[in-house]
Design an enzyme around this catalytic site. Sequence first.
Site, short mmCIF file in Angstrom:
data_model
loop_
_atom_site.label_atom_id
_atom_site.label_comp_id
_atom_site.label_asym_id
_atom_site.label_seq_id
_atom_site.Cartn_x
_atom_site.Cartn_y
_atom_site.Cartn_z
CD GLU A 139 -4.38 -7.88 0.74
OE1 GLU A 139 -5.29 -7.31 1.37
OE2 GLU A 139 -3.19 -7.62 0.87
CG ASP A 199 -12.31 -9.67 1.04
OD1 ASP A 199 -12.36 -8.60 0.43
OD2 ASP A 199 -11.77 -9.79 2.16
CG ASN A 254 -0.56 -6.37 -2.17
OD1 ASN A 254 -1.12 -6.83 -3.17
ND2 ASN A 254 -1.02 -6.56 -0.94
CD GLU A 280 -2.91 -1.45 2.15
OE1 GLU A 280 -3.18 -0.52 2.91
OE2 GLU A 280 -3.37 -2.60 2.29
CG HIS A 311 -9.84 -6.12 0.45
ND1 HIS A 311 -9.94 -7.37 1.04
CD2 HIS A 311 -8.54 -5.75 0.57
CE1 HIS A 311 -8.75 -7.73 1.52
NE2 HIS A 311 -7.89 -6.76 1.24
O1 G3I Z 1 -2.93 -10.81 17.61
C1 G3I Z 1 -3.23 -9.56 18.26
C2 G3I Z 1 -3.49 -9.73 19.70
O2 G3I Z 1 -2.33 -10.21 20.33
C3 G3I Z 1 -3.90 -8.39 20.28
O3 G3I Z 1 -4.18 -8.52 21.63
C4 G3I Z 1 -5.14 -7.86 19.57
C5 G3I Z 1 -5.57 -6.50 20.10
O4 G3I Z 1 -5.84 -5.57 19.10
O5 G3I Z 1 -4.82 -7.75 18.21
C6 G3I Z 1 -4.44 -8.93 17.58
O6 G3I Z 1 -4.00 -8.55 16.31
C7 G3I Z 1 -4.96 -8.26 15.33
C8 G3I Z 1 -4.53 -9.03 14.09
O7 G3I Z 1 -5.33 -8.67 12.99
C9 G3I Z 1 -4.57 -10.53 14.27
O8 G3I Z 1 -5.86 -10.96 14.57
C10 G3I Z 1 -4.95 -6.77 15.06
O9 G3I Z 1 -5.52 -6.06 16.14
C11 G3I Z 1 -5.71 -6.45 13.79
O10 G3I Z 1 -5.48 -5.06 13.47
C12 G3I Z 1 -5.20 -7.31 12.66
O11 G3I Z 1 -5.95 -7.00 11.51
C13 G3I Z 1 -5.39 -7.41 10.30
C14 G3I Z 1 -5.09 -6.16 9.46
O12 G3I Z 1 -4.66 -6.54 8.17
C15 G3I Z 1 -4.01 -5.30 10.07
O13 G3I Z 1 -2.76 -5.97 10.14
C16 G3I Z 1 -6.38 -8.31 9.58
O14 G3I Z 1 -6.50 -9.53 10.31
C17 G3I Z 1 -5.88 -8.61 8.17
O15 G3I Z 1 -6.88 -9.31 7.45
C18 G3I Z 1 -5.61 -7.29 7.45
O16 G3I Z 1 -5.11 -7.57 6.17
C19 G3I Z 1 -4.87 -6.44 5.35
C20 G3I Z 1 -3.66 -6.76 4.51
O17 G3I Z 1 -2.57 -7.10 5.33
C21 G3I Z 1 -3.31 -5.59 3.59
N1 G3I Z 1 -4.44 -5.18 2.79
C22 G3I Z 1 -5.67 -4.89 3.53
C23 G3I Z 1 -6.04 -6.10 4.42
C24 G3I Z 1 -7.32 -5.82 5.15
O18 G3I Z 1 -7.16 -4.77 6.04
#
Ligand code: G3I
Length: 339
Positions: free
Chosen positions: A248, A250, A183, A141, A219
């Site tokens: 990605e 969906d 990406n 991004e 998305h």
């Molecule tokens: O694992 C931690 C946990 O330890 C913590 O206590 C908790 C509290 O916030 O967070 C947990 O982490 C979360 C993580 O997903 C794993 O579940 C994060 O908060 C959450 O922000 C994170 O979201 C991910 C997001 O990217 C940000 O990294 C989504 O699952 C993931 O699907 C999303 O993927 C992104 C791609 O990388 C890039 N393109 C957009 C796409 C959608 O946003």
Amino acid sequence: VAPSTTAPKSASVRELADAAGVILGTAMSAELLDDPQHTDTLIETFTSITPENDLKWEFIHPEPDAWNFGPVDRLVDFAEEHDLAVKGHALLWHQTAVHATPDWVLAIDDPDELRTAMREHITTVMERYDGRIDRWDVVNEPLQTVGAEVEDTHFRKVLGDGYLAEALGMARQADVDAELCINETTAELIPAKADALVRLAEGLVADGAPLDCVGIQAHLFGGTVEEGVIAGLVERLAALDVDVAITELDVPVLPDAPDPLEVQADTYRTAFAECFAAGCREITLWGFTDRHTWIDGYLGPGRAPLPFDEDYRPKPALEAIREELAWLADDADGDGTGG
Ligand code: G3I
């Protein structure tokens, strides 16, 4: 046109993808490796996995001297055991609003220090998975999320526009054989952003940066995609002589719309048909079951964006994907006539 018999009627989606010579991927979190229903469906359906979060800087390298390789090691072992490819996501992602880059990196204001941290991160991660992860989102991004300018990320603020080429160069030095990608999100939804993405890739190629591929995340928040948009974007990028992939995909359903699952299936069909016809070699979905999707947290529950339902039952979208892959597998001579 009479259907050809290249792929048997009983072929799995995965076999159809292989027969078509394309990569069909899904995002996957290491914690789901312990769920056999999840892994069984994945192995039967996909040819590649992308760690959804486990490889992001925040997770794999949370402190300067702390590395958390365990989850990605498990994913890569699983992939090897089941003959799946792995895409590395993502070496640099500036996001601060969500877990992506740790605060200690965002606190580095000195250019040389930041370069040293980037090089150490990129090199350590890529060398660990050398020969086992074959393609990488080096920068995720780089453009503004809903604008059409280059995002003024921390990396750009400290290093200038050249940070993208620098990161790609560091990645090339770490692994000469890996495919190196940028990406991007919402380029398929915002025409000015599509132009910006093409310009950005064009500039990197013209400057001799080692850019091998461009990912279009897709998305598709609106539940549909206008005809020709994906084909047009893929063609413009492919003309730069880089590989193009949807990375990605969906498709959240629209609440209260008629025939939501059929509309969703049509949208998957359009994305698959246009991407592959325009020269993609990969489509990766951001998960595959409505039981585990980031969309629940982002748009709220019930938007069911993936081709398997919450109980791992195939939805019409899976049938659309199967039909598109079967058609592609039958189109053995690649002339677009299905035979
Ligand atoms: O694992 C931690 C946990 O330890 C913590 O206590 C908790 C509290 O916030 O967070 C947990 O982490 C979360 C993580 O997903 C794993 O579940 C994060 O908060 C959450 O922000 C994170 O979201 C991910 C997001 O990217 C940000 O990294 C989504 O699952 C993931 O699907 C999303 O993927 C992104 C791609 O990388 C890039 N393109 C957009 C796409 C959608 O946003």
